[in-house]
Design an enzyme around this catalytic site. Structure first.
Site, PDB file in Angstrom:
ATOM      1  N   HIS A 103       0.803  -1.225   0.000  1.00 32.34           N
ATOM      2  CA  HIS A 103       0.000   0.000   0.000  1.00 32.34           C
ATOM      3  C   HIS A 103       0.839   1.279   0.000  1.00 32.34           C
ATOM      4  O   HIS A 103       0.413   2.308   0.529  1.00 32.34           O
ATOM      5  CB  HIS A 103      -0.962   0.011   1.178  1.00 32.34           C
ATOM      6  CG  HIS A 103      -1.968  -1.101   1.155  1.00 32.34           C
ATOM      7  ND1 HIS A 103      -2.595  -1.503  -0.009  1.00 32.34           N
ATOM      8  CD2 HIS A 103      -2.451  -1.900   2.142  1.00 32.34           C
ATOM      9  CE1 HIS A 103      -3.434  -2.499   0.272  1.00 32.34           C
ATOM     10  NE2 HIS A 103      -3.363  -2.763   1.559  1.00 32.34           N
ATOM     11  N   HIS A 117      -9.378   1.369   2.021  1.00 36.58           N
ATOM     12  CA  HIS A 117      -9.208   0.148   2.809  1.00 36.58           C
ATOM     13  C   HIS A 117     -10.233   0.108   3.945  1.00 36.58           C
ATOM     14  O   HIS A 117      -9.904  -0.254   5.084  1.00 36.58           O
ATOM     15  CB  HIS A 117      -7.782   0.061   3.356  1.00 36.58           C
ATOM     16  CG  HIS A 117      -7.274  -1.333   3.513  1.00 36.58           C
ATOM     17  ND1 HIS A 117      -7.814  -2.213   4.421  1.00 36.58           N
ATOM     18  CD2 HIS A 117      -6.292  -2.010   2.864  1.00 36.58           C
ATOM     19  CE1 HIS A 117      -7.168  -3.365   4.350  1.00 36.58           C
ATOM     20  NE2 HIS A 117      -6.242  -3.273   3.404  1.00 36.58           N
ATOM     21  N   GLU A 142     -11.380  -4.070  -1.854  1.00 39.06           N
ATOM     22  CA  GLU A 142     -10.454  -3.019  -2.265  1.00 39.06           C
ATOM     23  C   GLU A 142     -10.421  -2.937  -3.793  1.00 39.06           C
ATOM     24  O   GLU A 142      -9.807  -3.775  -4.454  1.00 39.06           O
ATOM     25  CB  GLU A 142      -9.065  -3.304  -1.706  1.00 39.06           C
ATOM     26  CG  GLU A 142      -9.038  -3.482  -0.195  1.00 39.06           C
ATOM     27  CD  GLU A 142      -7.808  -4.223   0.276  1.00 39.06           C
ATOM     28  OE1 GLU A 142      -6.683  -3.802  -0.083  1.00 39.06           O
ATOM     29  OE2 GLU A 142      -7.960  -5.237   0.999  1.00 39.06           O
TER      30      GLU A 142
END
Length: 370
Positions: A136, A206, A335
């Site tokens: 991420h 998220h 996601e």
């Protein structure tokens, strides 16, 4: 690079403690308002912004990480439930490993060996996953205060400037996140990112959801169906092998409605897989539909991203949530994203953006009952 830019690049990588303002377990009295969420060491305050409809549907969002803190929607009996998970103590948003509710990037999901090559130059990222991979994009955009450009009862626009070299990524990037709600109980997230030079980017929310309500136990009574005929196969470190096998007839098949409990019988640790919607450039209506038996709440997710990471949140056991400690599988994530490690997989949809072709994405969460 001057001192100010060096500080701006390095600050998100520093771990620090903050002083929290008590987090009231209730929504604020008025819509379209903001309130202090918690204090940062530099004296600035992270704030909480509300979007609300007249019937109570809405969302709470913090300018710290452009983070979704709560989503309020009615169940089959008309009772408003918060279906988004959040920390009991907001200080955890400054340094948490599971990105609870945050907007993540500059590259969502995993990058193998925390590096990639762009125009024959190697870029090294922060190895924050299994000591070798990048996950991420580190904690860069998720751990900063965003600037609020507009806030009404039904819209919140936040911006963030990410400097060249931020987290190891090339190019300066101007990121805009627009959250909006509609009268028919839709939450929309539109993200744009304009670079000053060729670079890579991919972002996702998220947010962790439990459609029976935050803190209501595990999600075993939920069911899911997804318009995804393939998945990205991964190795033991959850890095794509480059193969995208069909899911039909396998334990990964979600093309027909499946209960979470049944999935866990086949995969005891739960799914954490990217499902392939398309090869890019298309908007998929009802890409995923999740239903909760107890509450009667249904979520229909639509997106223009080519993949969805379905994560069944095996990480939640004993995590201190807003309504008490969470349990394993007490939430789930959908996601919307590019395929993982696309920067190192030439056959995957490209994550490269330029000033002429900047990044943009749109995801819609539609809530109703059944």
């Amino acid at each position: 690079m001057n001192v100010k830019k060096i500080v701006a690049v390095m600050l998100p990588l520093l771990l620090c403690s903050c002083t929290a303002v008590k987090y009231q377990n209730k929504e604020c009295a008025m819509t379209g308002k903001s309130s202090e969420f918690f204090k940062l060491p530099n004296g600035r305050s992270a704030k909480l912004y509300q979007l609300r409809n007249k019937d109570g549907f809405g969302v709470d969002i913090s300018d710290h990480g452009a983070t979704i803190i709560a989503i309020y929607t009615p169940d089959r009996n008309g009772k408003i439930r918060n279906v988004a998970l959040s920390w009991a103590d907001p200080v955890r948003y400054t340094n948490h490993p599971i990105y609870l509710g945050a907007l993540v990037g500059r590259l969502a999901n995993r990058v193998s060996n925390a590096s990639f090559v762009l125009d024959d130059k190697v870029y090294q990222l922060l190895p924050n996953d299994r000591k070798t991979n990048s996950l991420h994009g580190g904690f860069g955009i998720s751990g900063r205060l965003w600037e609020v450009k507009k806030h009404t009862d039904q819209e919140l626009i936040l911006t963030l400037n990410s400097l060249h070299g931020d987290g190891g990524f090339p190019g300066e990037l101007d990121i805009t996140a627009r959250y909006s709600i509609s009268d028919d109980h839709k939450l929309v997230l539109e993200i744009t990112a304009v670079p000053d030079r060729k670079t890579v980017a991919d972002f996702t929310s998220h947010v962790y959801l439990n459609l029976n309500g935050e803190g209501s136990g595990d999600c075993s009574d939920h069911s899911i169906v997804m318009k995804a005929p393939r998945r990205t196969e991964v190795n033991e470190k959850l890095i794509p092998t480059g193969k995208t096998p069909e899911v039909a007839g396998t334990i990964y098949d979600l093309q027909k409605e499946r209960n979470f409990a049944d999935i866990l019988k086949d995969i005891p640790n739960g799914l954490d897989d990217n499902y392939v919607l398309n090869d890019g450039g298309k908007f998929t209506e009802a890409a995923a539909v999740v239903k909760a038996g107890k509450s009667g709440i249904r979520l229909t997710l639509s997106t223009d991203r080519p993949g969805i990471q379905f994560y069944m949140a095996n990480c939640l056991k004993d995590k201190p949530g807003r309504s008490g400690n969470y349990v394993k599988f007490g939430g789930f994530c959908l996601e919307t994203q590019n395929w993982p490690d696309a920067v190192n997989q030439p056959e995957f949809p490209s994550a490269v953006i330029t000033p002429e072709n900047p990044y943009s994405s749109r995801t819609v969460w539609a809530f109703d009952t059944f």
